[in-house]
Enzyme design. Structure first.
Site, short mmCIF file in Angstrom:
data_model
loop_
_atom_site.label_atom_id
_atom_site.label_comp_id
_atom_site.label_asym_id
_atom_site.label_seq_id
_atom_site.Cartn_x
_atom_site.Cartn_y
_atom_site.Cartn_z
N SER A 169 0.82 -1.03 0.17
CA SER A 169 0.16 0.05 -0.02
C SER A 169 0.71 1.13 -0.01
O SER A 169 2.03 1.16 0.47
CB SER A 169 -1.13 0.02 1.13
OG SER A 169 -1.67 1.14 1.09
N ASP A 211 2.40 9.48 10.12
CA ASP A 211 1.13 10.01 10.48
C ASP A 211 -0.10 9.68 9.69
O ASP A 211 -1.05 10.14 9.81
CB ASP A 211 1.20 11.35 10.73
CG ASP A 211 2.07 11.81 11.90
OD1 ASP A 211 2.36 10.92 12.92
OD2 ASP A 211 2.78 12.83 11.99
N LYS A 243 3.91 -3.00 7.22
CA LYS A 243 3.98 -3.52 5.65
C LYS A 243 5.29 -3.11 5.12
O LYS A 243 5.90 -3.89 4.43
CB LYS A 243 2.76 -2.85 4.64
CG LYS A 243 1.49 -3.42 4.80
CD LYS A 243 0.41 -2.71 4.10
CE LYS A 243 -0.89 -3.29 4.33
NZ LYS A 243 -1.20 -4.51 3.87
#
Length: 183
Positions: A49, A56, A77
């Protein structure tokens, strides 16, 4: 007459036992990568992703506890991506923007690195069908090997992308993993 307002409530998220981002997005990926290496897999396409450089990012706040622990989906990830890069496998890491439930093949596909596609732009998303096609094209496009790439799409005035392999071949660059945002 007294008028007051309450701050908007944000939904809270929790993860079931064994389903935290560390367990699923990091250790789950490490298990897949380790198995792929043991089985001598020739090409490994890792769907991740965008947002991994942004500590943040909203997705990192999902499931975060009051003490600051937990959550960090994108950071876990990204840590798994670093493990893949060091594994020796022939890999491509695909970072799509927000996933859309719309037909693929109808938008201009945008390619970039280091989350630049989601910084200050409305072109932050991409149809799931286009992401699937990107993954398929990466399997046979040698120029995608040993690269980490971001993908989003543009609707409307852009030219519809019909050759994803050419888009990948013509783009120079890969994501930079020297910036460390540890979970």
């Amino acid at each position: 007459r007294k008028i007051f307002s309450l701050p908007p409530l944000r939904p809270t998220f929790t993860f079931e036992q064994g389903g935290t981002p560390e367990e699923v997005d990091y250790y789950g990926a490490i298990n897949q990568i380790t198995c792929a290496k043991e089985c001598k897999v020739k090409r490994f396409i890792f769907l991740s992703s965008m947002g991994g450089t942004q500590k943040d990012n909203f997705l990192n706040t999902i499931g975060r506890n009051d003490d600051g622990s937990g959550g960090d989906i994108l950071l876990w990830k990204r840590k798994a991506e670093e493990f893949l890069i060091k594994s020796g496998l022939n890999y491509t890491i695909v970072h799509p923007g927000g996933l859309l439930d719309q037909a693929g093949g109808k938008r201009q596909i945008l390619i970039g690195v280091n989350d630049k596609l989601i910084e200050g732009t409305e072109n932050r998303s991409i149809p799931r069908e286009d992401v699937a096609e990107i993954c398929i094209q990466c399997l046979t496009t040698k120029e995608s090997s040993f690269r980490s790439l971001d993908f989003a799409s543009k609707e409307g005035d852009g030219e519809i992308t019909t050759d994803i392999a050419a888009l990948i071949r013509n783009f120079k660059g890969t994501c930079d993993y020297s910036v460390k945002n540890e979970p």
